[in-house]
Design a protein around this motif. Structure first.
Motif, PDB file in Angstrom:
ATOM      1  N   VAL A  88       0.768  -1.136  -0.089  1.00 48.22           N
ATOM      2  CA  VAL A  88       0.054   0.026  -0.213  1.00 48.22           C
ATOM      3  C   VAL A  88       0.906   1.302  -0.153  1.00 48.22           C
ATOM      4  O   VAL A  88       0.588   2.127  -0.783  1.00 48.22           O
ATOM      5  CB  VAL A  88      -1.002   0.233   1.236  1.00 48.22           C
ATOM      6  CG1 VAL A  88      -1.603   1.174   1.264  1.00 48.22           C
ATOM      7  CG2 VAL A  88      -1.877  -1.206   1.004  1.00 48.22           C
ATOM      8  N   ASP A  89       1.970   1.348   0.853  1.00 49.83           N
ATOM      9  CA  ASP A  89       2.886   2.445   0.754  1.00 49.83           C
ATOM     10  C   ASP A  89       3.357   2.671  -0.691  1.00 49.83           C
ATOM     11  O   ASP A  89       3.403   3.985  -0.916  1.00 49.83           O
ATOM     12  CB  ASP A  89       3.996   2.193   1.775  1.00 49.83           C
ATOM     13  CG  ASP A  89       3.571   2.359   3.209  1.00 49.83           C
ATOM     14  OD1 ASP A  89       2.679   3.240   3.480  1.00 49.83           O
ATOM     15  OD2 ASP A  89       4.062   1.729   4.186  1.00 49.83           O
ATOM     16  N   ALA A  90       3.702   1.418  -1.389  1.00 50.92           N
ATOM     17  CA  ALA A  90       4.421   1.683  -2.746  1.00 50.92           C
ATOM     18  C   ALA A  90       3.360   2.428  -3.599  1.00 50.92           C
ATOM     19  O   ALA A  90       3.580   3.096  -4.659  1.00 50.92           O
ATOM     20  CB  ALA A  90       4.709   0.479  -3.087  1.00 50.92           C
ATOM     21  N   VAL A  91       2.010   1.981  -3.325  1.00 50.05           N
ATOM     22  CA  VAL A  91       1.091   2.725  -4.226  1.00 50.05           C
ATOM     23  C   VAL A  91       0.946   4.083  -4.038  1.00 50.05           C
ATOM     24  O   VAL A  91       1.006   4.946  -4.780  1.00 50.05           O
ATOM     25  CB  VAL A  91      -0.605   2.084  -3.944  1.00 50.05           C
ATOM     26  CG1 VAL A  91      -1.435   2.914  -4.585  1.00 50.05           C
ATOM     27  CG2 VAL A  91      -0.413   0.509  -4.427  1.00 50.05           C
ATOM     28  N   VAL A  92       0.941   4.431  -2.661  1.00 49.59           N
ATOM     29  CA  VAL A  92       0.955   5.784  -2.346  1.00 49.59           C
ATOM     30  C   VAL A  92       2.110   6.704  -2.972  1.00 49.59           C
ATOM     31  O   VAL A  92       1.849   7.835  -3.638  1.00 49.59           O
ATOM     32  CB  VAL A  92       0.926   6.003  -0.749  1.00 49.59           C
ATOM     33  CG1 VAL A  92       1.253   7.699  -0.401  1.00 49.59           C
ATOM     34  CG2 VAL A  92      -0.266   5.576  -0.091  1.00 49.59           C
ATOM     35  N   GLU A  93       3.236   6.041  -3.014  1.00 54.59           N
ATOM     36  CA  GLU A  93       4.501   6.657  -3.420  1.00 54.59           C
ATOM     37  C   GLU A  93       4.418   6.771  -5.163  1.00 54.59           C
ATOM     38  O   GLU A  93       4.814   7.877  -5.670  1.00 54.59           O
ATOM     39  CB  GLU A  93       5.692   6.015  -3.229  1.00 54.59           C
ATOM     40  CG  GLU A  93       6.147   6.137  -1.442  1.00 54.59           C
ATOM     41  CD  GLU A  93       6.918   5.141  -1.069  1.00 54.59           C
ATOM     42  OE1 GLU A  93       7.530   4.472  -1.766  1.00 54.59           O
ATOM     43  OE2 GLU A  93       7.205   4.879   0.319  1.00 54.59           O
ATOM     44  N   LEU A  94       3.951   5.735  -5.597  1.00 55.79           N
ATOM     45  CA  LEU A  94       3.871   5.607  -7.088  1.00 55.79           C
ATOM     46  C   LEU A  94       2.992   6.609  -7.601  1.00 55.79           C
ATOM     47  O   LEU A  94       3.467   7.577  -8.708  1.00 55.79           O
ATOM     48  CB  LEU A  94       3.304   4.143  -7.567  1.00 55.79           C
ATOM     49  CG  LEU A  94       3.418   3.758  -8.883  1.00 55.79           C
ATOM     50  CD1 LEU A  94       4.739   3.914  -9.502  1.00 55.79           C
ATOM     51  CD2 LEU A  94       2.418   2.794  -9.182  1.00 55.79           C
ATOM     52  N   LEU A  95       1.891   6.860  -7.019  1.00 57.64           N
ATOM     53  CA  LEU A  95       0.747   8.020  -7.423  1.00 57.64           C
ATOM     54  C   LEU A  95       1.529   9.426  -7.162  1.00 57.64           C
ATOM     55  O   LEU A  95       1.381  10.149  -7.732  1.00 57.64           O
ATOM     56  CB  LEU A  95      -0.467   7.779  -6.806  1.00 57.64           C
ATOM     57  CG  LEU A  95      -1.245   6.471  -7.136  1.00 57.64           C
ATOM     58  CD1 LEU A  95      -2.466   6.325  -6.347  1.00 57.64           C
ATOM     59  CD2 LEU A  95      -1.496   6.529  -8.650  1.00 57.64           C
TER      60      LEU A  95
END
Length: 320
Positions: A23-30
């Motif tokens: 989930v953290d990676a999703v936040v960072e990617l966006l």
């Protein structure tokens, strides 16, 4: 927001698109694409990607539903296929249609060449007329035939007629479309599907069951501030705060169409273009058409609500 674009040492799954592994990676990617989402939305998107399920997003207009799909496609470096829904959509506009003009040319060429002598010739011609080469692909079929999984955005599904919900079931559940004359076309690289709705009508339960669901809220003050700072550079910190607090208060009023985040960004850019240093009654009055798109809403704000909100901001020491 996330932990910042500088922390983009995200763990990626070993797959063609490099899907975010947490989930953290999703936040960072966006966030690296200037889309700041809350953790609940990031969790819903992560699960949709991980479980390979469509993501159904509902919410008020202007909360960033469509922008999420566009941002995700850009972040993953894959194609965005957008199906904008409206009343009267049919298969020919959304999935496929046969190239009738080309079929007629093939028939005339066969007749001119005297190539039709018996039933076998007719069968061969009929087969060629309904081959894949004769198909004109629309977004739904295009999404199933890409060599690399695209992002399929089915935008504002609530604008389409209810029977269209049923047509989508096969696409969403099986990642395939059945073409009566040709057979089943199944995706080798299933699309990442995002469906949006402004809830002007209820979407059929059978369709919702095939999706993960998330209601997208308007951002809170701090997240909207972070978004506007990124999307509308050039304003003072004081003006950013005044704009966002003003818009947030507007959304609590009984307006026909509350301003979305896009309108907040547009208003900030407009105020910067006018060299406005702070909000005042005249400036707000002159620029309400950037925020509001209905005359009744503009009239209401001009009838005393603008002054009331500015007085509230002044009492909170947000205005001079």
């Amino acid at each position: 927001g996330g932990r910042g674009a500088g922390a983009l040492s995200v763990r990626l799954d070993a797959n063609a698109l490099g899907l975010p592994a947490s989930v953290d990676a999703v936040v960072e990617l966006l966030a690296a694409q200037n889309y700041l989402c809350d953790r609940r939305l990031a969790t819903a998107l992560f699960l949709a990607l991980k479980l390979r399920r469509p993501l159904f997003l509902e919410g008020e207009p202007g909360v960033g539903k469509t922008e999420l799909a566009k941002t995700l496609a850009a972040a993953l470096g894959t194609a965005l296929l957008r199906l904008q829904c409206y009343e009267g959509l049919d298969v020919a506009q959304t999935a496929y249609e046969w190239n009738v003009a080309r079929q007629m040319v093939e028939i005339r060429l066969a007749e001119a060449a005297h190539a039709i002598h018996d039933d076998a010739d007719r069968d061969r011609l009929a087969h060629s007329l309904y081959s894949r080469a004769m198909l004109i692909e629309r977004p739904l079929l295009q999404a199933l035939t890409q060599p690399r999984a695209p992002v399929l955005l089915i935008d504002e599904l609530d604008r389409a007629d209810e029977p269209f919900d049923a047509f989508l079931l096969e696409v969403l559940a099986e990642n395939q479309i059945t073409i009566p004359e040709l057979g089943v076309v199944k995706a080798s690289a299933p699309p990442i599907t995002i469906i949006t709705s402004n809830r002007t009508r209820e979407i059929h339960d059978a369709l919702k069951r095939r999706c993960l669901y998330h209601w997208v809220e308007f951002p809170d003050v701090e997240r909207e501030l972070a978004i506007v700072r990124r999307k509308a550079p050039g304003a003072s910190e004081r003006l950013y705060r005044q704009v966002v607090e003003f818009v947030q208060r507007m959304r609590t009023l009984d307006l026909f169409k509350a301003p979305g985040v896009a309108e907040t960004i547009d208003w900030t850019n407009a105020l910067v273009a006018l060299n406005a240093m702070r909000l005042d009654p005249a400036t707000v009055h002159d620029t309400l058409g950037v925020l509001l798109k209905y005359q009744d809403d503009i009239a209401r704000m001009g009838g005393g609500d603008t002054a009331k909100i500015l007085d509230e901001l002044k009492a909170r020491a947000l205005l001079d």
